[in-house]
Structure formats: C-alpha cells, structure tokens
Design a protein around this motif. Structure first.
Motif, PDB file in Angstrom:
ATOM      1  N   VAL A 172      31.333  29.084  26.336  1.00 42.41           N
ATOM      2  CA  VAL A 172      31.123  30.628  25.385  1.00 42.41           C
ATOM      3  C   VAL A 172      32.381  31.446  25.033  1.00 42.41           C
ATOM      4  N   ALA A 173      33.005  31.996  24.302  1.00 38.97           N
ATOM      5  CA  ALA A 173      34.341  32.487  24.445  1.00 38.97           C
ATOM      6  C   ALA A 173      33.960  33.697  24.510  1.00 38.97           C
ATOM      7  N   SER A 174      34.134  33.931  26.033  1.00 41.27           N
ATOM      8  CA  SER A 174      34.237  35.104  26.491  1.00 41.27           C
ATOM      9  C   SER A 174      35.439  36.020  26.731  1.00 41.27           C
ATOM     10  N   ASP A 175      36.030  37.491  26.771  1.00 44.09           N
ATOM     11  CA  ASP A 175      37.002  37.949  26.561  1.00 44.09           C
ATOM     12  C   ASP A 175      36.781  39.007  28.257  1.00 44.09           C
ATOM     13  N   ILE A 176      35.573  37.734  29.240  1.00 42.03           N
ATOM     14  CA  ILE A 176      35.602  38.830  30.769  1.00 42.03           C
ATOM     15  C   ILE A 176      34.929  37.021  31.364  1.00 42.03           C
ATOM     16  N   SER A 177      36.739  37.161  32.484  1.00 38.18           N
ATOM     17  CA  SER A 177      36.106  35.867  33.381  1.00 38.18           C
ATOM     18  C   SER A 177      34.787  36.292  34.443  1.00 38.18           C
ATOM     19  N   ALA A 178      34.490  35.164  34.715  1.00 45.16           N
ATOM     20  CA  ALA A 178      33.857  35.388  36.665  1.00 45.16           C
ATOM     21  C   ALA A 178      34.853  35.707  37.602  1.00 45.16           C
ATOM     22  N   ARG A 179      36.618  35.045  37.086  1.00 40.64           N
ATOM     23  CA  ARG A 179      37.561  35.315  38.318  1.00 40.64           C
ATOM     24  C   ARG A 179      37.493  37.624  38.178  1.00 40.64           C
ATOM     25  N   ASP A 180      37.338  37.336  36.694  1.00 39.62           N
ATOM     26  CA  ASP A 180      37.460  39.022  36.117  1.00 39.62           C
ATOM     27  C   ASP A 180      36.397  39.939  37.287  1.00 39.62           C
ATOM     28  N   CYS A 181      35.203  39.221  37.099  1.00 38.07           N
ATOM     29  CA  CYS A 181      34.186  39.714  37.461  1.00 38.07           C
ATOM     30  C   CYS A 181      34.837  40.487  38.814  1.00 38.07           C
ATOM     31  N   ALA A 182      34.601  38.755  39.375  1.00 36.54           N
ATOM     32  CA  ALA A 182      34.819  39.368  41.411  1.00 36.54           C
ATOM     33  C   ALA A 182      35.930  39.741  41.607  1.00 36.54           C
ATOM     34  N   ALA A 183      36.680  40.396  40.927  1.00 38.00           N
ATOM     35  CA  ALA A 183      38.140  41.302  41.307  1.00 38.00           C
ATOM     36  C   ALA A 183      37.565  43.155  41.094  1.00 38.00           C
ATOM     37  N   SER A 184      36.704  43.361  39.616  1.00 40.56           N
ATOM     38  CA  SER A 184      35.959  44.002  39.884  1.00 40.56           C
ATOM     39  C   SER A 184      35.327  44.220  40.711  1.00 40.56           C
ATOM     40  N   TYR A 185      34.251  43.074  41.227  1.00 35.27           N
ATOM     41  CA  TYR A 185      32.939  43.977  42.527  1.00 35.27           C
ATOM     42  C   TYR A 185      34.079  44.419  43.530  1.00 35.27           C
ATOM     43  N   ARG A 186      34.900  43.797  43.220  1.00 34.88           N
ATOM     44  CA  ARG A 186      35.544  43.826  45.522  1.00 34.88           C
ATOM     45  C   ARG A 186      36.121  44.756  44.926  1.00 34.88           C
ATOM     46  N   ALA A 187      36.827  45.164  44.082  1.00 36.01           N
ATOM     47  CA  ALA A 187      36.985  47.004  44.150  1.00 36.01           C
ATOM     48  C   ALA A 187      36.010  48.056  44.077  1.00 36.01           C
ATOM     49  N   TYR A 188      34.915  47.927  43.398  1.00 32.37           N
ATOM     50  CA  TYR A 188      34.182  48.665  43.369  1.00 32.37           C
ATOM     51  C   TYR A 188      33.409  49.135  44.944  1.00 32.37           C
ATOM     52  N   LEU A 189      33.411  47.608  44.697  1.00 37.95           N
ATOM     53  CA  LEU A 189      32.101  47.823  46.222  1.00 37.95           C
ATOM     54  C   LEU A 189      32.744  46.258  47.619  1.00 37.95           C
TER      55      LEU A 189
END
Length: 281
Positions: A172-189
């Motif tokens: 998938v030509a995603s504009d959000i990556s697994a790495r982006d998601c992981a960093a976001s969850y670490r910041a919020y949780l």
C-alpha cells in the motif's frame, strides 16, 4: 471573537452552499484551556451537535486542519459543528485529549444552547488520532452515563496501540508508516499499561456492546485500514449497527477530506436525524 463568512449564490441558482457563522471560543479543558471552533448555518437555532476531532497522530494538528470537513458537515447538515482543539502529546499524554473531548461534550449540555445547540442529539466525528478520541468519547459516554452520543463516524482511525493488524507497507502506498504510528502511540501512551486500557485500545476491548451506531471510512492506501475494518467487524459482532467503506483512491491523510466519504457520512447522520417511521394500521 465571532467571524461570519458569507457566500454569494452563483448564477446557477439557489442550490449553493449556505452562509456559515463561524466562532472561535475557549473553554476549560482537562489540563489547560482548549479552543472550540463553531460552525452553523446563519440564523439557525435548536440544532443537533457534531463534535469534530482533527487528525495528526496525537502529536500535531489544529482547528485549521479540520476546516474542510467541519464546513462540509455544517453546510450539508442542519447541525452545529464544533471542532475541538484538544491537547496534544507528548506534553499532554493520555487521557488529556480524551478528557478534553468529554469536557467539550459536557460544555454542549451546559451552555450549547447559547450558540444554537438544541440539546437533543450529539454526534462525534474524528480522523486519525481524532477518530481514536471520538471513539473513546463514545466509550466514556456509555460508561459515565451523563453524555449520550447518538452516532459516530471514524475516518482512518488509530485504534490498536499493539499494532498487530497493520497492512503490508510494501503493498500500500501509505502516507503513514508503522514507524510513525509507533512513535505517536509512545508519545500519547507513554506507560505500557495505558496501551491496554479499553479507551486507548478499543480493538482489544471485550465490552463493545452499547456503543452508538458507527460509520467507518478507511483508505486503500493506508496501513491502518486493516485494523479499522477489523474493528468494524467486532462492532457488528457486538450488535452495534455499523457501516464500513474503503475508499480505493484515498490515502490516510486524504480520506478526511474525501468528498465521497464526507457525503456518505452526511447520509449516515441524516438517517439518524430523521424521525422514526410510523406504521400505518
């Protein structure tokens, strides 16, 4: 401060979008004052309310990012649309954004009539992290019992801090990556235990019954579409009326302003605003 935007009716006739009144105000949030941007058709009163939560993966985003979607809902539904400038991580981790959302909902109950709210129906919409927050507010409303959410619409929501259901980034030509998601969850949780809290990890929750009717918009070119569609299946299994649509040409960021997705959400909410049919005997 209140700013009124007027739109002229084009030569094509009176089918143009209506004029909107747009106001920026501040209310008390969970840890700080938060901004609300209110949209309504000029002169309208006694309106149902839509709370809108912008995207930005918990760490960024603003009321300006939500403007296209908020305007669309205000122009195409007879509703007071309130865009919520919730607190961002990492400065304000969980549950700050969710509690800001709850306070916005309680504010609607307390003083929303002053701004045109009718006090009868509340809908919630969110994109990305905003979808997480909108969905979390539906949980909180169900559990605390002092707010009633009639329906929710989630656009490419972030729902699974364990990240066990991501689509294959190679396909998938995603504009959000697994790495982006992981960093976001670490910041919020930031605490590991938070990542299993039912309000933070709804895909893991065993208590989905009693949530409001749900519309989920996913994007083909988004690593998050698998988890969102799995969540839709779990909601259906729990007896929650749920619709899910994948938009084939959209990315994670684009789906929030995808015209067909916005219009599908309008139709979804319209079906909840219509009075129930009366059987003829």
């Amino acid at each position: 401060m209140r700013t009124t935007y007027s739109r002229s009716i084009p030569a094509g006739g009176p089918c143009a979008e209506p004029s909107l009144e747009i106001s920026d105000i501040q209310i008390a949030g969970y840890e700080r004052n938060i901004g609300l941007r209110l949209y309504r058709r000029a002169g309208s009163r006694s309106l149902p309310v839509i709370l809108y939560f912008h995207g930005g993966a918990f760490v960024r985003g603003s009321l300006d990012d939500a403007d296209v979607a908020a305007r669309h809902f205000a122009e195409h539904l007879s509703a007071l649309v309130i865009s919520v400038d919730y607190s961002l991580a990492p400065q304000y981790p969980f549950p700050a954004a969710l509690e800001d959302a709850y306070r916005a909902a309680r504010w609607v109950d307390a003083v929303g009539r002053t701004y045109g709210a009718g006090g009868k129906k509340l809908f919630v919409v969110g994109h990305c992290a905003g979808g997480h927050i909108a969905n979390g507010l539906a949980f909180v409303a169900r559990d605390r019992g002092d707010v009633q959410v009639e329906a929710q619409a989630l656009f490419s929501p972030m729902l699974d801090p364990s990240m066990t259901c991501l689509a294959d980034e190679r396909r998938v030509a995603s504009d959000i990556s697994a790495r982006d998601c992981a960093a976001s969850y670490r910041a919020y949780l930031p605490q590991a235990a938070q990542r299993m809290h039912p309000y933070a990890a709804p895909l893991e929750s065993a208590r989905l019954a009693g949530l409001p009717p749900t519309f989920i918009a996913t994007a083909q070119n988004d690593v998050l579409h698998v988890e969102a569609e799995r969540y839709a299946a779990r909601l259906i299994g729990a007896g929650v009326p749920t619709q899910v649509v994948r938009y084939p040409s959209a990315t994670h960021e684009q789906v929030a302003n995808e015209q067909q997705a916005l219009q599908d959400t309008v139709h979804f909410f319209q079906s909840r605003l219509a009075p129930p049919a009366v059987a003829i005997r």
